[in-house]
Scaffold this motif. Sequence first.
Motif, mmCIF file in Angstrom:
data_model
loop_
_atom_site.group_PDB
_atom_site.id
_atom_site.type_symbol
_atom_site.label_atom_id
_atom_site.label_comp_id
_atom_site.label_asym_id
_atom_site.label_seq_id
_atom_site.Cartn_x
_atom_site.Cartn_y
_atom_site.Cartn_z
ATOM 1 N N MET A 1 -27.544 35.796 59.351
ATOM 2 C CA MET A 1 -28.318 36.435 60.107
ATOM 3 C C MET A 1 -29.092 36.893 60.483
ATOM 4 N N THR A 2 -30.469 37.640 60.315
ATOM 5 C CA THR A 2 -31.135 38.951 60.358
ATOM 6 C C THR A 2 -32.265 38.939 61.137
ATOM 7 N N THR A 3 -32.200 39.956 61.935
ATOM 8 C CA THR A 3 -34.184 40.536 63.059
ATOM 9 C C THR A 3 -34.935 40.968 61.722
ATOM 10 N N PRO A 4 -36.065 41.208 62.335
ATOM 11 C CA PRO A 4 -37.201 41.905 61.501
ATOM 12 C C PRO A 4 -36.492 43.342 61.329
ATOM 13 N N HIS A 5 -36.048 43.845 62.930
ATOM 14 C CA HIS A 5 -35.318 45.418 62.109
ATOM 15 C C HIS A 5 -34.268 46.005 62.033
ATOM 16 N N GLN A 6 -33.105 44.444 61.088
ATOM 17 C CA GLN A 6 -32.038 44.523 60.982
ATOM 18 C C GLN A 6 -31.744 46.017 60.100
ATOM 19 N N GLU A 7 -32.706 46.220 59.569
ATOM 20 C CA GLU A 7 -32.310 46.687 57.790
ATOM 21 C C GLU A 7 -32.476 47.992 58.703
ATOM 22 N N GLU A 8 -32.472 48.170 59.889
ATOM 23 C CA GLU A 8 -32.297 50.120 60.115
ATOM 24 C C GLU A 8 -30.737 50.042 60.391
ATOM 25 N N LEU A 9 -29.773 49.270 59.779
ATOM 26 C CA LEU A 9 -28.318 49.071 60.282
ATOM 27 C C LEU A 9 -27.875 49.577 58.665
ATOM 28 N N LEU A 10 -26.817 50.302 58.352
ATOM 29 C CA LEU A 10 -26.081 49.866 56.686
ATOM 30 C C LEU A 10 -26.239 48.848 56.426
ATOM 31 N N PRO A 11 -26.062 48.925 55.270
ATOM 32 C CA PRO A 11 -25.293 47.623 54.208
ATOM 33 C C PRO A 11 -23.756 46.825 55.439
ATOM 34 N N ALA A 12 -23.425 48.326 55.295
ATOM 35 C CA ALA A 12 -21.667 48.263 55.287
ATOM 36 C C ALA A 12 -21.374 48.240 57.297
ATOM 37 N N THR A 13 -22.427 48.175 58.115
ATOM 38 C CA THR A 13 -22.428 48.620 59.344
ATOM 39 C C THR A 13 -22.632 47.175 59.916
ATOM 40 N N ARG A 14 -23.432 46.666 59.368
ATOM 41 C CA ARG A 14 -24.100 44.515 58.924
ATOM 42 C C ARG A 14 -22.381 44.117 59.064
ATOM 43 N N ARG A 15 -22.259 44.239 57.922
ATOM 44 C CA ARG A 15 -20.501 43.353 57.451
ATOM 45 C C ARG A 15 -19.564 43.608 58.732
ATOM 46 N N ALA A 16 -20.098 44.786 58.919
ATOM 47 C CA ALA A 16 -18.613 45.209 60.412
ATOM 48 C C ALA A 16 -18.462 44.757 61.773
ATOM 49 N N LEU A 17 -20.114 44.622 61.865
ATOM 50 C CA LEU A 17 -20.210 43.970 62.911
ATOM 51 C C LEU A 17 -19.990 42.576 62.441
ATOM 52 N N LEU A 18 -20.412 41.800 61.787
ATOM 53 C CA LEU A 18 -20.349 40.048 61.187
ATOM 54 C C LEU A 18 -19.210 40.209 61.657
ATOM 55 N N HIS A 19 -17.915 40.720 61.073
ATOM 56 C CA HIS A 19 -16.478 40.942 60.545
ATOM 57 C C HIS A 19 -16.059 40.509 62.161
ATOM 58 N N ARG A 20 -16.474 41.477 63.224
ATOM 59 C CA ARG A 20 -15.667 41.037 64.212
ATOM 60 C C ARG A 20 -16.505 40.095 64.965
ATOM 61 N N ILE A 21 -17.643 39.981 65.267
ATOM 62 C CA ILE A 21 -17.792 38.435 65.844
ATOM 63 C C ILE A 21 -16.642 37.150 65.221
ATOM 64 N N ALA A 22 -16.914 37.517 63.761
ATOM 65 C CA ALA A 22 -15.829 36.326 63.356
ATOM 66 C C ALA A 22 -14.945 35.879 63.250
ATOM 67 N N VAL A 23 -13.870 37.298 63.416
ATOM 68 C CA VAL A 23 -12.967 37.022 64.139
ATOM 69 C C VAL A 23 -12.645 36.889 65.387
ATOM 70 N N ALA A 24 -13.560 37.644 66.288
ATOM 71 C CA ALA A 24 -13.598 36.786 67.796
ATOM 72 C C ALA A 24 -13.799 35.665 68.162
ATOM 73 N N GLN A 25 -14.642 34.573 66.562
ATOM 74 C CA GLN A 25 -14.919 33.551 67.607
ATOM 75 C C GLN A 25 -13.773 32.323 66.880
ATOM 76 N N SER A 26 -13.252 33.117 65.348
ATOM 77 C CA SER A 26 -11.951 32.240 64.921
ATOM 78 C C SER A 26 -10.921 32.203 65.995
ATOM 79 N N GLU A 27 -10.010 33.633 66.891
ATOM 80 C CA GLU A 27 -9.373 33.873 67.117
ATOM 81 C C GLU A 27 -9.469 33.169 68.413
ATOM 82 N N GLY A 28 -10.810 33.242 68.791
ATOM 83 C CA GLY A 28 -10.683 32.806 70.764
ATOM 84 C C GLY A 28 -11.176 31.243 70.976
ATOM 85 N N ARG A 29 -11.096 30.729 69.468
ATOM 86 C CA ARG A 29 -11.544 29.402 69.209
ATOM 87 C C ARG A 29 -12.784 29.115 69.993
ATOM 88 N N ALA A 30 -13.424 29.693 69.723
ATOM 89 C CA ALA A 30 -14.995 29.605 70.412
ATOM 90 C C ALA A 30 -16.183 28.223 70.046
#
Length: 462
Positions: A1-30
């Motif tokens: 999932m990207t936006t036109p401005h997503q390239e302004e964050l480093l790849p490692a930062t983007r992966r850390a953000l995706l990991h955090r919401i993936a954990v939240a959705q999985s463990e929170g059963r959303a």
Amino acid sequence: MTTPHQEELLPATRRALLHRIAVAQSEGRAPSLVAAVVRGGKAVWTGARTSVEGHAPDERVQYRIGSITKTFTAVLVLRLRDEGALDLADPLEKHLPGTGVGGVTVAELLAHGGGLAAETPGPWWERTPGSLRPGLADVLGERPLVLPAGRRFHYSNPGYALLGALVEKLRGAPWEEVLRREVLVPLGLRRTTVRAEAPHAGGWAVHPWADVMLPEPLEDLGVMAPAGQLWSTAGDLARFAAFLVEGDERVLDPESLREMRTPAAPAEAADVASGYAYCLGMEIRHQHGRSLVGHTGSLPGFLACLTISVADDVSAVVLANCTSGPAPFTVAADLVRIVAEAEPRIPAPWQPLREADPAALDLVGQWYWGTSAFVLRLSADGLVSLEPLSGNGRRSRFRPTEDGTWVGLEGYYAGERLKPVRRPDGSLSHLDLGSFVFTRLPYDERAPVPGGVDPEGWRGIG
């Protein structure tokens, strides 16, 4: 999932953000979760997990945002204040008579300090039609005040129903019409609406002990709408977060928004201990060593959070379609932390003043209040700051006024006048700050120090 401005964050930062919401959705059963991060006034990342109606949710999919609606309502009230239509100190009765709680002030309602009940009488208002509560009397009940007004913070949903009615009375139009005309359209929030518009998520209750779900009712809240009715998207709330920091002269200026972000309700001991405070339609929480301002929201089937670290210039939005599960504020605070720590804010370059005011330059340097040393500095934004050299004590920035005095902007000196006092020959004698005399030397005998200065001056023991 990207936006036109997503390239302004480093790849490692983007992966850390995706990991955090993936954990939240999985463990929170959303059933689904969508998030956005804002920096520099624009969305720099969006992410989502699972699907809504068979499609991955993006920044355009609507979710109910619950009590984040209160921040929108507060913006409307502050607009009325800035136009002179009301004063925050006004009792409600002055503008909206006959409620039975007319002695409560507008500011107390905004800050949940009016002592009103937390909820409406009768059936659970969030899961029943608003038609069951056709008027304000139906949301206030026979005992609308449960605490003395102005004494403590006590969250009140009916209080924001009153503020919505106040907006309607002074504007002569329905709350939703005023909101659309004065806030949503100017800010370009095209996907923020009172009623759901496709594509939107459905609200679900997830069974606590089994991986099964139950659909939640999507009720119109009627007169309670100003407390929690709105539907919005990650994209629109990202734009709204940028507005809450930067302001927009078509809606509210930065100074009024700074006021909205300032604690305004007497806090309980438990709130102080947890680092929570309520402002004018916004909450402040402390997490990961930083101050975060915004609002959370929930309605049956939905969880939401918008939170902002002004110091880091990072905001986060989290939306999920479940009654309980992931903690939206915790997730949003983690998204802010990830970006702020991985890619710290780069300070704006230092710039000198375009034009130096000789009278202001005359004030800078070291001053003494009694024997305590302070320094007064002039910055490129035209403000002066008074700070203790020891690092401990009262400090404030001051803005200039037309009469040559300066007005305090924060802390103990907020609203107080700093007045430069000159001798008959025009030379600077001292600073008067709310009767405190600041002198160039400790107890300067040339200045009118209250109580006078011993004529024998400084001396030793013997």
